[in-house]
Design an enzyme around this catalytic site. Structure first.
Site, short mmCIF file in Angstrom:
data_model
loop_
_atom_site.label_atom_id
_atom_site.label_comp_id
_atom_site.label_asym_id
_atom_site.label_seq_id
_atom_site.Cartn_x
_atom_site.Cartn_y
_atom_site.Cartn_z
N GLU A 283 53.07 -50.44 -4.40
CA GLU A 283 52.59 -49.42 -5.15
C GLU A 283 53.70 -48.86 -6.32
O GLU A 283 53.23 -48.42 -7.27
CB GLU A 283 52.06 -48.20 -4.52
CG GLU A 283 50.42 -48.23 -4.12
CD GLU A 283 49.85 -47.06 -3.69
OE1 GLU A 283 50.50 -45.86 -3.54
OE2 GLU A 283 48.65 -47.17 -3.25
N HIS A 304 53.90 -69.34 13.50
CA HIS A 304 52.97 -70.24 13.96
C HIS A 304 51.77 -70.29 12.86
O HIS A 304 50.68 -70.74 13.19
CB HIS A 304 52.76 -69.86 15.59
CG HIS A 304 53.78 -70.44 16.32
ND1 HIS A 304 53.93 -71.46 16.78
CD2 HIS A 304 54.72 -69.44 16.47
CE1 HIS A 304 54.97 -71.58 17.54
NE2 HIS A 304 55.67 -70.16 17.52
N LYS A 418 38.29 -47.47 -7.68
CA LYS A 418 37.61 -46.17 -7.27
C LYS A 418 36.41 -46.13 -8.41
O LYS A 418 35.59 -45.74 -8.04
CB LYS A 418 38.69 -45.09 -7.28
CG LYS A 418 39.72 -45.07 -6.21
CD LYS A 418 40.33 -43.92 -6.07
CE LYS A 418 41.63 -43.90 -5.18
NZ LYS A 418 42.37 -42.72 -5.38
O1 PA5 Z 1 51.37 -43.16 -2.08
C1 PA5 Z 1 50.36 -42.69 -2.50
O2 PA5 Z 1 50.29 -41.62 -3.34
C2 PA5 Z 1 49.13 -43.19 -2.07
O3 PA5 Z 1 49.18 -44.40 -1.32
C3 PA5 Z 1 48.21 -42.08 -1.32
O4 PA5 Z 1 49.02 -41.84 -0.41
C4 PA5 Z 1 46.87 -42.64 -0.93
O5 PA5 Z 1 46.19 -43.21 -2.02
C5 PA5 Z 1 46.19 -41.56 -0.27
O6 PA5 Z 1 45.83 -40.46 -1.22
P1 PA5 Z 1 45.73 -39.27 -0.78
O7 PA5 Z 1 46.86 -38.55 0.12
O8 PA5 Z 1 45.80 -38.13 -1.93
O9 PA5 Z 1 44.34 -39.09 0.15
#
Ligand code: PA5
Length: 429
Positions: A283, A304, A418
């Site tokens: 990310e 494997h 989303k």
């Molecule tokens: O690193 C991040 O910001 C994301 O992976 C969030 O943790 C994830 O999308 C979950 O979001 P939230 O904590 O707002 O539900």
């Protein structure tokens, strides 16, 4: 925590190496000067600069209380809101222990089947016929993430149906100080709330209540975990040589065209740490057509399944091994009077000695097959070592992404699915 780069260096020319080192130095300076993109998201460093012992104690005492009272503890969250806790819990708690509550994850996908099975499981009585004592921690920084919010809707209702008003003292919420639907739900119901500071993003939040509360419930020493990270943070202020070398080598490989970073370990307990790292890297890096694709494997299991590809497939893969230096040596291989399986030559050896030879052999074979390999040495499978590894990888991520000239702390691309999903579901606003 240190990362060995000896099995990478032969894949790089001096020029590639020098260019990369210069980029890493500049990125490192940018991070320290707080002049890079996303500098308002550096709270993951500030919390280590000024540790909040009172918060750690609160996490410890509430964690101990939930642990004592619960048969089942549900961690409801997705992405950065659960991967860090899961990584630490799975690394440090025995796989088959019945000491402490059963830990169950929810809100990390939208499977109705899973949720139905989970609720059926909650309704099944304990072996002695008593009702299961269930506690729940919902974690969402935004408070609006569909996966988590939907699961929480079901679980909250189940908790209130089962416990009535007493459900309020069994539900713990971790979210931002203000805003988001979760804050409204907390207010309306009077649930206990913990705050994720605004300047810390989800995937950098394991050392806040996001990770610390569930980790404490699992019976893990959160102070040692946190102070392991503090120690790494302090030492990186004065000596970042090993980390810079690691990031330089990784960035040089990326520049050279390597596309995949396969994070793996011969210790299955570290697979979820690989999962946490996969998200941290994925990310943070994957922006504007850039970044390495992080993937996770568990060896020797996946030798494997993926081994052939790693050994002999397209040569664009690097590997990062998570290696525990101080391995457990508790199980010796027995001798059999009839050596049918031909394994008597190993009798008297510890299983970990065999596992280590598999590790060394894999390093050799993959490296000779054209795979550059990093080995991350984690001193011990304990709290302090994991805390140190967490900060090491967070810092490495931030510096690497600055080398890409991107913001390590946002994730605009996650919004696309989303948006499309909401449209298909007919969401109005
Ligand atoms: O690193 C991040 O910001 C994301 O992976 C969030 O943790 C994830 O999308 C979950 O979001 P939230 O904590 O707002 O539900």
């Amino acid at each position: 925590m240190n990362i060995e780069t000896g099995l990478v260096r032969p894949f790089l020319t001096d020029e590639e190496w020098n260019l990369s080192q210069t980029a890493v130095k500049e990125s490192s300076n940018r991070l320290d000067a707080r002049s890079g993109p996303g500098a308002e998201w550096l709270g993951w460093q500030s919390i280590l600069e000024e540790p909040n012992d009172a918060l750690l104690e609160t996490m410890e005492s509430i964690g101990a209380e939930i642990r004592e009272k619960s048969d089942v503890f549900i961690i409801c969250g997705i992405g950065g809101s659960y991967l860090g806790a899961r990584a630490v819990i799975e690394a440090l708690t025995p796989e088959f222990s019945d000491n402490g509550p059963e830990i169950i994850y929810a809100g990390h996908h939208i499977s109705g089947r899973y949720l139905q099975r989970l609720i059926s499981h909650l309704e099944k009585p304990n072996a002695d016929g008593s009702k299961k004592q269930v506690y729940l921690n919902v974690i969402s920084k935004s408070g609006t993430t569909m996966e988590t919010a939907l699961a929480f809707r079901f679980l909250r209702k189940w908790m209130h149906d089962r416990y009535g008003d007493a459900a309020i003292s069994r539900i713990f919420c971790t979210t931002s100080k203000e805003g988001g639907a979760l804050n409204q739900i907390i207010k309306a119901n009077g649930y206990r709330k913990f705050i994720l500071p605004d300047d810390i993003g989800g995937r950098f939040s394991v050392l806040t209540p996001v990770g610390l509360l569930p980790i404490a419930v699992a019976g893990i020493d959160v102070k040692n975990l946190f102070y392991g990270a503090v120690e790494c943070y302090q030492s990186m202020k004065t000596d970042r040589r090993n980390l810079s070398e690691y990031v330089s080598a990784r960035f040089a490989l990326y520049q050279k065209g390597y596309a995949i970073d396969l994070v793996t370990s011969f210790e299955p307990a570290l697979t979820s740490l690989g999962g946490w790292l996969q998200q941290l890297y994925g990310e943070s890096e994957g922006k504007n057509g850039k970044g390495l694709f992080p993937s996770v494997a568990c060896y020797s299991t996946d030798l494997h399944s993926l081994g052939q590809m790693v050994q002999d497939g397209k040569r664009n893969i690097m590997e990062t091994f998570l290696n525990v230096v101080d391995e457990d040596q508790s199980i010796k291989i027995p001798l059999e009077s009839k050596d049918y399986d031909g394994l008597n030559y190993l009798s008297g050896k510890f299983m970990e000695q065999v596992n280590d030879k598999a590790f060394q052999g894999t390093l050799q074979a993959h490296n000779e097959g054209g795979v550059p390999i990093f080995v991350a040495h984690i001193e011990k499978l304990d709290e302090a070592s994991l805390g140190s590894a967490i900060y090491y990888f967070e810092l490495a991520t931030a510096i690497f992404v600055y080398c890409l000239d991107e913001n390590p702390f946002d994730q605009p691309g996650v919004e696309a699915y989303k948006k499309a999903m909401y449209q298909l579901l007919g969401k109005k606003d």
